[in-house]
Design an enzyme around this catalytic site. Structure first.
Site, PDB file in Angstrom:
ATOM      1  N   ARG A  74       0.826  -1.224   0.000  1.00 31.41           N
ATOM      2  CA  ARG A  74       0.000   0.000   0.000  1.00 31.41           C
ATOM      3  C   ARG A  74       0.853   1.263   0.000  1.00 31.41           C
ATOM      4  O   ARG A  74       0.503   2.252  -0.640  1.00 31.41           O
ATOM      5  CB  ARG A  74      -0.946  -0.020   1.202  1.00 31.41           C
ATOM      6  N   ASN A 110      -8.661   8.188   6.221  1.00 35.29           N
ATOM      7  CA  ASN A 110      -7.690   7.624   5.282  1.00 35.29           C
ATOM      8  C   ASN A 110      -6.275   7.686   5.846  1.00 35.29           C
ATOM      9  O   ASN A 110      -5.911   8.634   6.532  1.00 35.29           O
ATOM     10  CB  ASN A 110      -7.734   8.367   3.949  1.00 35.29           C
ATOM     11  N   VAL A 111      -5.489   6.687   5.475  1.00 35.84           N
ATOM     12  CA  VAL A 111      -4.099   6.637   5.942  1.00 35.84           C
ATOM     13  C   VAL A 111      -3.138   6.932   4.791  1.00 35.84           C
ATOM     14  O   VAL A 111      -1.937   6.775   4.920  1.00 35.84           O
ATOM     15  CB  VAL A 111      -3.790   5.247   6.569  1.00 35.84           C
ATOM     16  N   HIS A 127      -7.124   7.606  11.761  1.00 37.91           N
ATOM     17  CA  HIS A 127      -6.696   6.195  11.734  1.00 37.91           C
ATOM     18  C   HIS A 127      -5.195   6.048  11.489  1.00 37.91           C
ATOM     19  O   HIS A 127      -4.717   4.952  11.234  1.00 37.91           O
ATOM     20  CB  HIS A 127      -7.480   5.418  10.662  1.00 37.91           C
ATOM     21  N   CYS A 135       7.020   1.561  17.357  1.00 37.85           N
ATOM     22  CA  CYS A 135       7.715   0.389  17.886  1.00 37.85           C
ATOM     23  C   CYS A 135       6.769  -0.445  18.750  1.00 37.85           C
ATOM     24  O   CYS A 135       6.036   0.090  19.587  1.00 37.85           O
ATOM     25  CB  CYS A 135       8.918   0.848  18.710  1.00 37.85           C
ATOM     26  N   CYS A 174      12.952  -0.819  15.055  1.00 39.13           N
ATOM     27  CA  CYS A 174      13.026   0.465  15.758  1.00 39.13           C
ATOM     28  C   CYS A 174      14.454   1.004  15.778  1.00 39.13           C
ATOM     29  O   CYS A 174      15.396   0.285  16.074  1.00 39.13           O
ATOM     30  CB  CYS A 174      12.515   0.246  17.178  1.00 39.13           C
ATOM     31  N   CYS A 177      15.431   0.864  19.794  1.00 36.42           N
ATOM     32  CA  CYS A 177      15.638  -0.364  20.584  1.00 36.42           C
ATOM     33  C   CYS A 177      15.711  -1.620  19.724  1.00 36.42           C
ATOM     34  O   CYS A 177      15.822  -2.716  20.257  1.00 36.42           O
ATOM     35  CB  CYS A 177      14.535  -0.500  21.633  1.00 36.42           C
ATOM     36  N   ILE A 241     -21.081   8.226  -4.015  1.00 42.17           N
ATOM     37  CA  ILE A 241     -21.676   7.631  -5.213  1.00 42.17           C
ATOM     38  C   ILE A 241     -22.739   6.605  -4.852  1.00 42.17           C
ATOM     39  O   ILE A 241     -23.342   5.999  -5.723  1.00 42.17           O
ATOM     40  CB  ILE A 241     -20.612   6.974  -6.126  1.00 42.17           C
TER      41      ILE A 241
HETATM   42  N1  APR Z   1     -16.654   9.720  -4.801  1.00 41.25           N
HETATM   43  C1  APR Z   1     -17.381   9.680  -3.670  1.00 41.25           C
HETATM   44  N2  APR Z   1     -17.586   8.557  -2.953  1.00 41.25           N
HETATM   45  C2  APR Z   1     -17.037   7.423  -3.411  1.00 41.25           C
HETATM   46  C3  APR Z   1     -16.261   7.381  -4.593  1.00 41.25           C
HETATM   47  C4  APR Z   1     -16.079   8.598  -5.305  1.00 41.25           C
HETATM   48  N3  APR Z   1     -15.366   8.663  -6.426  1.00 41.25           N
HETATM   49  N4  APR Z   1     -15.835   6.097  -4.786  1.00 41.25           N
HETATM   50  C5  APR Z   1     -16.322   5.383  -3.762  1.00 41.25           C
HETATM   51  N5  APR Z   1     -17.052   6.172  -2.922  1.00 41.25           N
HETATM   52  C6  APR Z   1     -17.717   5.814  -1.672  1.00 41.25           C
HETATM   53  C7  APR Z   1     -18.338   4.436  -1.649  1.00 41.25           C
HETATM   54  O1  APR Z   1     -19.653   4.513  -2.161  1.00 41.25           O
HETATM   55  C8  APR Z   1     -18.313   4.106  -0.164  1.00 41.25           C
HETATM   56  O2  APR Z   1     -19.462   4.592   0.492  1.00 41.25           O
HETATM   57  O3  APR Z   1     -16.709   5.764  -0.674  1.00 41.25           O
HETATM   58  C9  APR Z   1     -17.093   4.885   0.349  1.00 41.25           C
HETATM   59  C10 APR Z   1     -15.902   4.010   0.684  1.00 41.25           C
HETATM   60  O4  APR Z   1     -16.232   3.217   1.768  1.00 41.25           O
HETATM   61  P1  APR Z   1     -15.188   2.262   2.492  1.00 41.25           P
HETATM   62  O5  APR Z   1     -14.415   1.507   1.475  1.00 41.25           O
HETATM   63  O6  APR Z   1     -15.939   1.496   3.513  1.00 41.25           O
HETATM   64  O7  APR Z   1     -14.166   3.270   3.176  1.00 41.25           O
HETATM   65  P2  APR Z   1     -14.293   4.092   4.529  1.00 41.25           P
HETATM   66  O8  APR Z   1     -15.683   4.520   4.797  1.00 41.25           O
HETATM   67  O9  APR Z   1     -13.244   5.132   4.477  1.00 41.25           O
HETATM   68  O10 APR Z   1     -13.865   2.996   5.590  1.00 41.25           O
HETATM   69  C11 APR Z   1     -13.740   3.389   6.924  1.00 41.25           C
HETATM   70  O11 APR Z   1     -12.843   1.281   7.575  1.00 41.25           O
HETATM   71  O12 APR Z   1     -11.538  -0.373   6.671  1.00 41.25           O
HETATM   72  C12 APR Z   1     -11.608   0.609   7.632  1.00 41.25           C
HETATM   73  O13 APR Z   1      -9.972   1.866   8.743  1.00 41.25           O
HETATM   74  C13 APR Z   1     -10.515   1.623   7.477  1.00 41.25           C
HETATM   75  O14 APR Z   1     -10.599   4.003   7.410  1.00 41.25           O
HETATM   76  C14 APR Z   1     -11.244   2.830   6.978  1.00 41.25           C
HETATM   77  C15 APR Z   1     -12.618   2.671   7.611  1.00 41.25           C
HETATM   78 ZN    ZN Z   2      11.698   0.663  20.149  1.00 45.04          ZN
END
Ligand code: APR
Ligand code: ZN
Length: 273
Positions: A74, A110-111, A127, A135, A174, A177, A241
């Site tokens: 990633r 988002n990360v 997140h 570590c 790390c 350590c 969407i």
């Molecule tokens: N524009 C707008 N929305 C969109 C687009 C786009 N181009 N493409 C996808 N989406 C929407 C999808 O319809 C869905 O509702 O983005 C959302 C993505 O959802 P997830 O994949 O569940 O992501 P997220 O809500 O960020 O997940 C939350 O869950 O897996 C964990 O820690 C992780 O931060 C993440 C958390």
């Molecule tokens: Zn350490």
């Protein structure tokens, strides 16, 4: 339909121009158009694993090698992607608000670091971040942008192929350590860090306009912010969407891709104010 949407966009823009403390919550959908796969959509698999099964402390203790391969993949993927028009529209809106002495803050689940790269400054990465490590022994946390993060991960992490497990002593370690480090990311089953929760709480208190972008609104605590704010009668706009559990309480649901809608919702060069 088109005219209704146009009317709603104009309404939202009027609210925005009167707001004093805007809070934006983003999820994986905002980075979809940059080419970063979302979690619950079609891109939610790596090898035979569901992404949500790899992002757990149990997966890491079972196989730090496998989980590091996944995160290495990633990190390298995101490195090749750029912030899109949605990230940029948010960064520009923040700059405009700041100039006017008003508050504008972004909470992201988002990360991928794309908000940072787009120039957003008032950012809470609730997140964590792919480019931070922590570590497992002494807790030392730091930014790490190395590519690859360690030699043993070079050319590993491909979604297509399995390789032999990498020895723990050859995984990222790390500086202080020498113990194994992990991605500084909040995994499933883990608590969000206290200082982060405090910052979020403050923003929720102050917020007078809430914009939720590209999140499926199923992962807590973020999934609960819209309902907290809706109970306080704060206007909520959702950009997605698809419909989500937040759609029914949102004041506005803008149906469509974030990179197309956010410039229309936020940019200052549309002359309707
Ligand atoms: N524009 C707008 N929305 C969109 C687009 C786009 N181009 N493409 C996808 N989406 C929407 C999808 O319809 C869905 O509702 O983005 C959302 C993505 O959802 P997830 O994949 O569940 O992501 P997220 O809500 O960020 O997940 C939350 O869950 O897996 C964990 O820690 C992780 O931060 C993440 C958390
Ligand atoms: Zn350490």
């Amino acid at each position: 339909m088109a005219s209704t949407t146009t009317g709603k966009i104009a309404e939202f823009r009027r609210l925005l121009s009167r707001a004093h403390s805007v809070l934006v919550l983003t999820g994986a959908g905002i980075s979809a158009e940059s080419g970063v796969p979302t979690f619950r959509g079609a891109g939610g698999l790596w090898r035979q694993f569901r992404v949500t099964d790899l992002a757990t402390p149990a997966a890491f203790s079972r196989s730090p090698s496998l989980v590091w391969e996944f995160y290495h993949y990633r990190r390298e993927l995101v490195r090749t992607k750029q912030p899109n028009k949605a990230h940029i529209a948010i960064a520009q809106a923040e700059a405009k608000f700041e100039k006017q002495g008003k508050r504008f803050n972004v909470i992201t689940q988002n990360v991928d670091g794309l908000h940072r790269r787009a120039g957003t400054k008032n950012l809470i990465e609730m997140h964590g971040n792919l480019f931070m490590t922590r570590c497992t022994s002494c807790g030392f946390t730091e930014e790490n942008n190395s590519s690859p993060i360690c030699e043993s991960l070079r050319n590993r992490g491909s979604p297509a192929e399995n390789g032999p497990d990498i020895n723990e002593k050859d995984l990222p370690c790390c500086r202080k350590c020498k113990s194994l480090v992990r991605p500084h990311i909040v995994w499933f089953g883990e608590q969000i860090w206290d200082d982060v929760l405090e910052k979020i709480e403050k923003e929720i208190q102050l917020c007078d306009l809430f914009l939720v972008v590209g999140t499926s609104s199923v992962v807590y605590p973020a999934a609960g912010y819209a309902s907290i704010l809706s109970q306080k009668n704060i206007p909520i706009a959702e950009v997605n969407i698809e419909t989500t559990p937040s759609t029914s309480i949102a004041t506005y649901h803008f149906h469509g891709p974030a990179a197309q809608l956010l410039p229309q919702l936020l940019s200052s060069n549309i002359d309707d104010e």
